[in-house]
Structures are given as structure tokens and as C-alpha cells.
Design a protein around this motif. Structure first.
Motif, PDB file in Angstrom:
ATOM      1  N   ASN A   1      -2.994  -1.945   7.705  1.00 57.52           N
ATOM      2  CA  ASN A   1      -3.249  -2.292   6.305  1.00 57.52           C
ATOM      3  C   ASN A   1      -4.498  -3.158   6.261  1.00 57.52           C
ATOM      4  O   ASN A   1      -4.621  -4.102   7.031  1.00 57.52           O
TER       5      ASN A   1
ATOM      6  N   GLY B   1       4.484   2.756  10.306  1.00 55.29           N
ATOM      7  CA  GLY B   1       5.306   1.735   9.644  1.00 55.29           C
ATOM      8  C   GLY B   1       5.783   2.164   8.289  1.00 55.29           C
ATOM      9  O   GLY B   1       5.812   3.338   7.955  1.00 55.29           O
ATOM     10  N   GLY B   2       6.078   1.083   7.582  1.00 56.76           N
ATOM     11  CA  GLY B   2       5.766  -0.324   7.817  1.00 56.76           C
ATOM     12  C   GLY B   2       4.294  -0.616   8.113  1.00 56.76           C
ATOM     13  O   GLY B   2       3.420   0.183   7.855  1.00 56.76           O
ATOM     14  N   THR B   3       4.099  -1.788   8.637  1.00 54.31           N
ATOM     15  CA  THR B   3       2.738  -2.258   8.889  1.00 54.31           C
ATOM     16  C   THR B   3       2.578  -2.682  10.347  1.00 54.31           C
ATOM     17  O   THR B   3       2.739  -3.870  10.685  1.00 54.31           O
TER      18      THR B   3
ATOM     19  N   ARG C   1      -0.430  -2.086  -4.837  1.00 53.20           N
ATOM     20  CA  ARG C   1      -0.943  -2.399  -3.500  1.00 53.20           C
ATOM     21  C   ARG C   1      -1.483  -3.820  -3.511  1.00 53.20           C
ATOM     22  O   ARG C   1      -2.026  -4.277  -4.517  1.00 53.20           O
TER      23      ARG C   1
ATOM     24  N   LYS D   1       4.624  -7.074   1.704  1.00 58.00           N
ATOM     25  CA  LYS D   1       5.179  -6.833   0.370  1.00 58.00           C
ATOM     26  C   LYS D   1       5.384  -5.327   0.240  1.00 58.00           C
ATOM     27  O   LYS D   1       4.615  -4.567   0.814  1.00 58.00           O
ATOM     28  N   ARG D   2       6.404  -4.911  -0.491  1.00 53.39           N
ATOM     29  CA  ARG D   2       6.623  -3.462  -0.635  1.00 53.39           C
ATOM     30  C   ARG D   2       5.750  -2.907  -1.771  1.00 53.39           C
ATOM     31  O   ARG D   2       5.782  -3.423  -2.889  1.00 53.39           O
ATOM     32  N   CYS D   3       4.983  -1.863  -1.475  1.00 53.63           N
ATOM     33  CA  CYS D   3       4.175  -1.228  -2.514  1.00 53.63           C
ATOM     34  C   CYS D   3       5.112  -0.504  -3.484  1.00 53.63           C
ATOM     35  O   CYS D   3       6.159   0.018  -3.072  1.00 53.63           O
TER      36      CYS D   3
ATOM     37  N   CYS E   1       6.701  -5.122   6.272  1.00 54.06           N
ATOM     38  CA  CYS E   1       5.523  -5.197   5.408  1.00 54.06           C
ATOM     39  C   CYS E   1       5.528  -6.547   4.736  1.00 54.06           C
ATOM     40  O   CYS E   1       6.598  -7.121   4.480  1.00 54.06           O
TER      41      CYS E   1
ATOM     42  N   TYR F   1       5.313   2.315  -4.849  1.00 50.59           N
ATOM     43  CA  TYR F   1       5.620   3.747  -4.738  1.00 50.59           C
ATOM     44  C   TYR F   1       6.364   4.095  -3.451  1.00 50.59           C
ATOM     45  O   TYR F   1       6.790   5.221  -3.255  1.00 50.59           O
ATOM     46  N   CYS F   2       6.511   3.104  -2.541  1.00 48.99           N
ATOM     47  CA  CYS F   2       6.900   3.431  -1.169  1.00 48.99           C
ATOM     48  C   CYS F   2       8.403   3.282  -0.931  1.00 48.99           C
ATOM     49  O   CYS F   2       8.989   2.250  -1.264  1.00 48.99           O
TER      50      CYS F   2
ATOM     51  N   THR G   1      11.153   0.127   5.510  1.00 44.76           N
ATOM     52  CA  THR G   1      10.409  -1.080   5.846  1.00 44.76           C
ATOM     53  C   THR G   1      10.963  -2.259   5.051  1.00 44.76           C
ATOM     54  O   THR G   1      11.574  -2.063   3.996  1.00 44.76           O
TER      55      THR G   1
HETATM   56  S1  SF4 Z   1       4.700   1.030   4.535  1.00 45.91           S
HETATM   57 FE1  SF4 Z   1       2.605   0.957   3.706  1.00 45.91          FE
HETATM   58  S2  SF4 Z   1       2.874   1.991   1.747  1.00 45.91           S
HETATM   59 FE2  SF4 Z   1       4.937   1.397   2.399  1.00 45.91          FE
HETATM   60  S3  SF4 Z   1       5.320  -0.661   1.536  1.00 45.91           S
HETATM   61 FE3  SF4 Z   1       4.457  -0.966   3.544  1.00 45.91          FE
HETATM   62  S4  SF4 Z   1       2.262  -1.217   3.144  1.00 45.91           S
HETATM   63 FE4  SF4 Z   1       3.113  -0.241   1.368  1.00 45.91          FE
END
Ligand code: SF4
Ligand SMILES: C[S@@+](CC[C@H](N)C(=O)[O-])C[C@H]1O[C@@H](n2cnc3c(N)ncnc32)[C@H](O)[C@@H]1O
Length: 380
Positions: free
Chosen positions: A104, A69-71, A141, A14-16, A12, A18-19, A23
Motif C-alpha cells: 500500500n 493481503g491485507g497489507t 482509500r 483501515k478497511r477500504c 490493514c 469496497y473490500c 483482513t
Molecule cells: S486489503 Fe487492500 S483493498 Fe482490502 S482493506 Fe486492505 S488495503 Fe484496502
């Protein structure tokens, strides 16, 4: 045998907040020039794991492939095409094979979506989460809510018929009016599928730490339940049919890949941390992309561990998964004792009376709010 494929893309931008999915960001991987350089070499590894799958499984028909994912939308379309071709050349792809790519909103333009379509992707799942700027900010996000309209419109214009969005409800600070805005915004998009998940505060995430420190408010369970009811009302009114606890679709738009998980079919998970299940045997790969790479390049199996499910585990999983579906659990598969435990839920209206009479244990709308509690009571 039928064998679905899940292909994990563990990157990703950047890491969101909450996630806690498996990843990694460029800074975590200490990559200085972004993720573009990874696509080709990572996909080479995934392709080698598909070769391992072919050797282990032999012939199989593939009804669904899911790039998650991930992305996955960070990968080059040509690399996604290489994976699909590899699976096609190694197994028999069913004629109507559903091939999904998680996307995304900020990572694609119309051209890239068209290239994914040409690569063989026929279903796009877009991470929307919310249409409200302050909610997206709390979720940490990166995407701009306006991009959703653009991305789904592009996807539709380049010929995708199956387009899904993911929503999250119950974010601290999200009012009922905010959630209604997100629902309305989602329903205005050219989509035929919606997944709506209650926010889970995962230990160790930025969100969990913010809540602990008092910088972010806590989750309000009553408000979250009310939001589920709002969503179900609005989605149903707009022609989306509820078909799994957190999923609604227009007729024929159900995700067949997710249904394969819920019905405990066979699937092979490719990539770091990916889980697989074939005929009651489960295994999962090493989590870190670097260790995964080492294993694959040394021609070793990337499996970290495995388990063969005991009959009691198989039964518990069957109950937990099938109670989430409208079809529910057949009553004749339960003991007299279990049915006795469930009777009060029929009396209170949490279990559907008509279906109970017709021989199945299925949740009513109010029962869906307490699905976990109900199923816990009858676990062996
Ligand atoms: S997998 Fe999706 S929700 Fe999780 S950090 Fe990556 S973009 Fe954000
Ligand atoms: C792992 S993400 C992959 C898709 C893509 N990276 C994205 O975020 O848009 C799949 C979905 O899981 C959901 N999700 C992830 N973490 C969650 C959490 N803590 N609580 C609820 N839903 C979560 C989000 O809705 C997300 O769209």
C-alpha cells in the motif's frame, strides 16, 4: 513437483469501503498500539505452517512466492526475509523464483523498499486503484494519489525491475475523463505490469451499504464496459500486452504467480483463510487470525475444510480460467454440442475468427466484455 507459495498477511491499517478480503484492522482486533507489534509473532506462525507444508508435501521446487493481503508491506522486512529463508531451507527455490509483495503506497518509504529488496522480494505490486481524489474518496482509500509516483520511483531506484499497479474502474461517480486520468497516471509510472479490475460491490461492505441507502450512486455497467475498452486501447498503445482478462504487461513482465493459479498449478496458501490446491485437492484455513494462532500454537493443522474436485468441477474450472487467457480453450477439448453453442459467438465477433479457424476458442476484444456469459453457456 512444483509448489508455489501464497503467504497471506491479514492486516490493514483501515478497511477500504469496497473490500471484503480476509483482513483485520487494529480496532477490529482490539490492538491499542498499532500493527507493528504483530509482525514478528504473526510471521512465527506462518513459519510453523511452512514446516507443516514440508512434512505433508515432501520435496518440491518453488517457482513463485506471493505475499498478499491485507497489507503485506506493513510487515517488517526482516520478518518477510524469515519467511523466504524458511521456504528456501525447506524446499528448492527455483533460480528465477518470482517473489512478490503487495504494497500500500502509504506504508513504505525508500529505505523500507530497499530492505524488502534485500530480504529477497523481486516484484512489487502497488495498490493504486485510481489517481483521482474523489474516486479514492468513494472507494474510502486512505492513500494520497501523489504517493504513487514517489513509491514506484523509489522502488525503481532501489532496483526493482518488476513493478505492478492495481487499478479499479467503474467506481460510482467516476467519469470517463476520470478514468482516462488514472490510466494516463499509471502509464507515466516506471512499471511493467498493470492489473485493472472492474469494481465489485461486495455484500456487507461500507460501499454496498452506501449504495443501498442512496448515499453513493450505483454502478453503470455500460460505462464500466467502455472503461475496459479505453484501458485496453491505452495499455496496448503503451506497449503493455493483454495476457489475462484483467492483466496487461510489458514483454516478460507477466506475473508467473498469477499464471500458476490460472493454469491450475499447485500452490500452498499460508495464513488465516488462505486457500491451497495440490493435484485436484483443495483446502482452506480457518479465517480468523486468533483461531489460526491457537491452532498453530497447539501444533494442529489450521485447515478448516477441504474438497476433492469431481472431474466435472475440474473441467468447469479449466474452462472458466482458460477462456480468460489469449490462448483460450482448445476446440478439440470441447464436445460437438459445446462448439455448436459457441458458433453464434463466432458469428457475432465475440470469439476470434482466426483462432477459431486455427483450433482454439478465444475471446475477441468485444468478447472479453461478456466472458462470463460465454463460458456459462458451455459449462457442463
Ligand atoms: S486489503 Fe487492500 S483493498 Fe482490502 S482493506 Fe486492505 S488495503 Fe484496502
Ligand atoms: C486485497 S488487495 C491487497 C493489496 C493492498 N492491500 C491494496 O489494497 O493496495 C488486492 C487488490 O484487489 C482489488 N480489489 C479488492 N476488492 C475489490 C473489489 N471489491 N472490486 C474490485 N477489485 C477489488 C484491489 O485492486 C486491490 O489492489
Amino acid at each position: 513437483m512444483n509448489l508455489s507459495f501464497y503467504v497471506h498477511i491479514p492486516y490493514c491499517v483501515k478497511r477500504c469501503g469496497y473490500c471484503d478480503f480476509n483482513t483485520y484492522t487494529p480496532s477490529e482486533l482490539q490492538i491499542s498500539d498499532g500493527l507493528a507489534q504483530i509482525s514478528n509473532s504473526y510471521i512465527d506462525l506462518a513459519i510453523q505452517e511452512i514446516e507443516q507444508a514440508r512434512l505433508q508435501v515432501g520435496e518440491a521446487t518453488v517457482p513463485t512466492i506471493f505475499f498478499g493481503g491485507g497489507t503485506p508491506s506493513l510487515m517488517e522486512a526482516a520478518d518477510i526475509a524469515r519467511v523466504i529463508t524458511k521456504i528456501k531451507n525447506s524446499f528448492l527455490l527455483s533460480d528465477d523464483c518470482e517473489i512478490t509483495l503487495e504494497t500500500n503506497p502509504d506504508t513504505v518509504d525508500k529505505q523500507k523498499l530497499a530492505a524488502f529488496k534485500d530480504a529477497g522480494i523481486n516484484r512489487i505490486s502497488v495498490g493504486m486503484q485510481s489517481a483521482v481524489a474523489h474516486v479514492l474518496k468513494t472507494l474510502d482509500r486512505t492513500h494520497n494519489p501523489q504517493n504513487l509516483q514517489q513509491v514506484t520511483q523509489w522502488a525503481s531506484e532501489v532496483g526493482f525491475k518488476d513493478i505492478s499497479v492495481d487499478l479499479i474502474y467503474g467506481t460510482p461517480g467516476e467519469s470517463l475523463a476520470d478514468w482516462q486520468l488514472s490510466i494516463d497516471a499509471a502509464l507515466a509510472l516506471p512499471i511493467n505490469h498493470i492489473s485493472a479490475y472492474a469494481l465489485i460491490v461486495e455484500e456487507g461492505t461500507k460501499l454496498a451499504n452506501g449504495i443501498k441507502r442512496g448515499e453513493i450512486g450505483n454502478i453503470d455497467d455500460d460505462l464500466t464496459a467502455e472503461k475496459y475498452l479505453m484501458a485496453d486501447r491505452a495499455f496496448s498503445k503503451a506497449g503493455f500486452i493483454w495476457y489475462e482478462l484483467s492483466n496487461w504487461s510489458k514483454a516478460g513482465g507477466e506475473s508467473r504467480h498469477n499464471s500458476a493459479y490460472w493454469l491450475n498449478h499447485n500452490w500452498w496458501g499460508v495464513g488465516p483463510g488462505a486457500h491451497s490446491h495440490i493435484d485436484g485437492k483443495r483446502w482452506w484455513n480457518v479465517k480468523h487470525p486468533n483461531l489460526y494462532k491457537t491452532k498453530i500454537l497447539n501444533n494442529e493443522s489450521p485447515v478448516l475444510d477441504q474438497e476433492i474436485l469431481e472431474p466435472i468441477q475440474v473441467e468447469s474450472e479449466r474452462l472458466m480460467l482458460s477462456i480468460r487467457l489469449p490462448s483460450g480453450v482448445p476446440k478439440d477439448s470441447l464436445s460437438t454440442e459445446q462448439l455448436k453453442i459457441l458458433q453464434p459467438y463466432v458469428d457475432s465477433g465475440a470469439l476470434d475468427l482466426k483462432n477459431w479457424g486455427a483450433g482454439s476458442v478465444s475471446l475477441s476484444l468485444s468478447g472479453r466484455l461478456i466472458a462470463d456469459r460465454i463460458v456459462r453457456e458451455i459449462l457442463l
